[in-house]
Scaffold this active site. Sequence first.
Site, PDB file in Angstrom:
ATOM      1  NE  ARG A 245      -1.943  -1.714   3.585  1.00 41.88           N
ATOM      2  CZ  ARG A 245      -2.353  -1.903   4.844  1.00 41.88           C
ATOM      3  NH1 ARG A 245      -3.580  -1.536   5.187  1.00 41.88           N
ATOM      4  NH2 ARG A 245      -1.561  -2.450   5.739  1.00 41.88           N
TER       5      ARG A 245
ATOM      6  CE  LYS B 204       0.876  -2.110   9.467  1.00 40.80           C
ATOM      7  NZ  LYS B 204      -0.335  -2.347  10.289  1.00 40.80           N
TER       8      LYS B 204
ATOM      9  CE1 TYR C 168      -5.568   2.463  10.313  1.00 40.22           C
ATOM     10  CE2 TYR C 168      -4.480   1.934   8.235  1.00 40.22           C
ATOM     11  CZ  TYR C 168      -5.640   2.161   8.972  1.00 40.22           C
ATOM     12  OH  TYR C 168      -6.861   2.085   8.340  1.00 40.22           O
TER      13      TYR C 168
ATOM     14  CG  HIS D 221      -2.074  -0.605  15.102  1.00 39.48           C
ATOM     15  ND1 HIS D 221      -3.415  -0.690  15.397  1.00 39.48           N
ATOM     16  CD2 HIS D 221      -1.995  -0.530  13.745  1.00 39.48           C
ATOM     17  CE1 HIS D 221      -4.120  -0.685  14.271  1.00 39.48           C
ATOM     18  NE2 HIS D 221      -3.291  -0.579  13.259  1.00 39.48           N
TER      19      HIS D 221
ATOM     20  CD  GLU E  72      -3.754   3.304  15.389  1.00 35.40           C
ATOM     21  OE1 GLU E  72      -2.853   3.282  16.245  1.00 35.40           O
ATOM     22  OE2 GLU E  72      -3.560   3.666  14.196  1.00 35.40           O
TER      23      GLU E  72
ATOM     24  CG  ASP F 106      -2.152  -4.299  12.952  1.00 34.75           C
ATOM     25  OD1 ASP F 106      -0.953  -4.602  12.827  1.00 34.75           O
ATOM     26  OD2 ASP F 106      -2.892  -4.026  12.003  1.00 34.75           O
TER      27      ASP F 106
END
Length: 371
Positions: free
Chosen positions: A15, A75, A94, A96, A118, A270
Site C-alpha cells: 500500500r 503502516k 497507522y 498501533h 486508528e 496489530d
Amino acid sequence: MRVGTVTEIKNHEYRVGLTPESARELVAHGHDVWVEAGAGNGIGASDEAYEAAGAVIKTNASEIFAECEMVVKVKEPQPVERAQLRQGQILYTYLHLAPDPDQTADLVKSGVTAIAYETVTGADNSLPLLKPMSQVAGRMSIQAGATALEKAHGGRGVLLGGVPGVLPAKVVVIGGGVVGFNAAQMAVGLGANVTILDRDNLVLERLDSHFEGRSRTLYSGSAALAAEIAEADLVIGAVLVPGAAAPKLVTREMLKTMKPGAVLVDVAIDQGGCFETSKATTHADPTYIVDGVVHYCVANMPGAVARTSTYALNNVTLPHALRIADLGWKGALKANPHLAAGLNVHEGQITYEAVARDLGHDYVPVSSLLG
C-alpha cells in the site's frame, strides 16, 4: 505545507499513503507533495502518474523525512524510519502503539507529532479511518482461514462450505464489530456454519436481523466461548478496544480442547492479538502451529490486496490530511475534536490515555496542548 509519502518497507506491504489522486488534491490546495520513487508501484501507480498530478518524485525516503513537514504513511514507521523523524514534523499513519513499546519509545524520543489513523473518531463514536481496513481484513480472514484449513497448509482438510452429503466447516467469529460482521458475511456466503459471539446485545440483535437465520449469534460468556472454540474448525479473532491492547480471550488451555488442524485467524494482532498464543507473522511466512492448531497472525493483512486497500484508505484519510496541511496540526485538531482523538504522541508526550496506561507512560490530555 510540504507533504511527503514514502515506499512502505514492512514485509510484503504494497500500500501507499497517498494515491496520485490524493496528491492532486493536496497540490490543488497549494501544498507541495513529494513522493519517493516507486512508492506507488504496488498499486499500479507509476511515478509519471504522480508527476502528472503535480507531485515531485524524490529518489530516496531520507530526503522526504528530512525536508517534509508532514509524512503520510500506511503502516507504523519501522526502526530505520523512526530514526529519521524529528521534532516539529507531523507523522500521519497507522501506529498501533499499545502493544509496541519500542516504537512508542522511539516516537517519544524523536519529538514528532504523531496522529494515528486508528484512534480518529467519527460523530457516532466510530473509528472511520480504521473501518475500511477492518472491512478488508474481515473479508480476507475467511480467505486466509479457508486456505490454512487445507491439508497442505497444516489444516484439517475441510472445505468451508462442504458439499452435498458432507457438513460444512464450523466457523466461530469472536466479536461482532466491523471485522466480525465482514468475516461472517464472507463465511455465510461460502456456506459455512457460522456463529458470532459478542457481549453487546444490541450488536447481537443487529447481526441476527441482518443474517436472517443464516448464522447464529451467542452472548460471549466464558463458558459459551470455550464450548464454541472446542467445536470450531476456524476461529476468527475480531475484538477491538480502541487504542488499547486486545484482551486475550482464547487461552493456551483452550487450544488443548480444539480439533487437530483447526485454524485461528487473529485479526486483532496489530493490537497485540486476542489469542494467548498469538505472535505477529508476515505474508512471507503467515502461519505457525501450536498444540496442533494453525495460527494465522499477519499484522498487515490488507497489504496483500494493496490497490483495493489503498484507495479505500485514502477515501477516509485524505480529508483529514487536507485539513492538517491547510491549518497545521494544532489548527486542524482545534477545528475537529474527532481528529484530535487521533493524536497519540506530541513532542515527547503520550497524548492517548489507553497507550499511556498500557505502556506505563504519563498521560497528557490533548486538550492541554490546544488551549
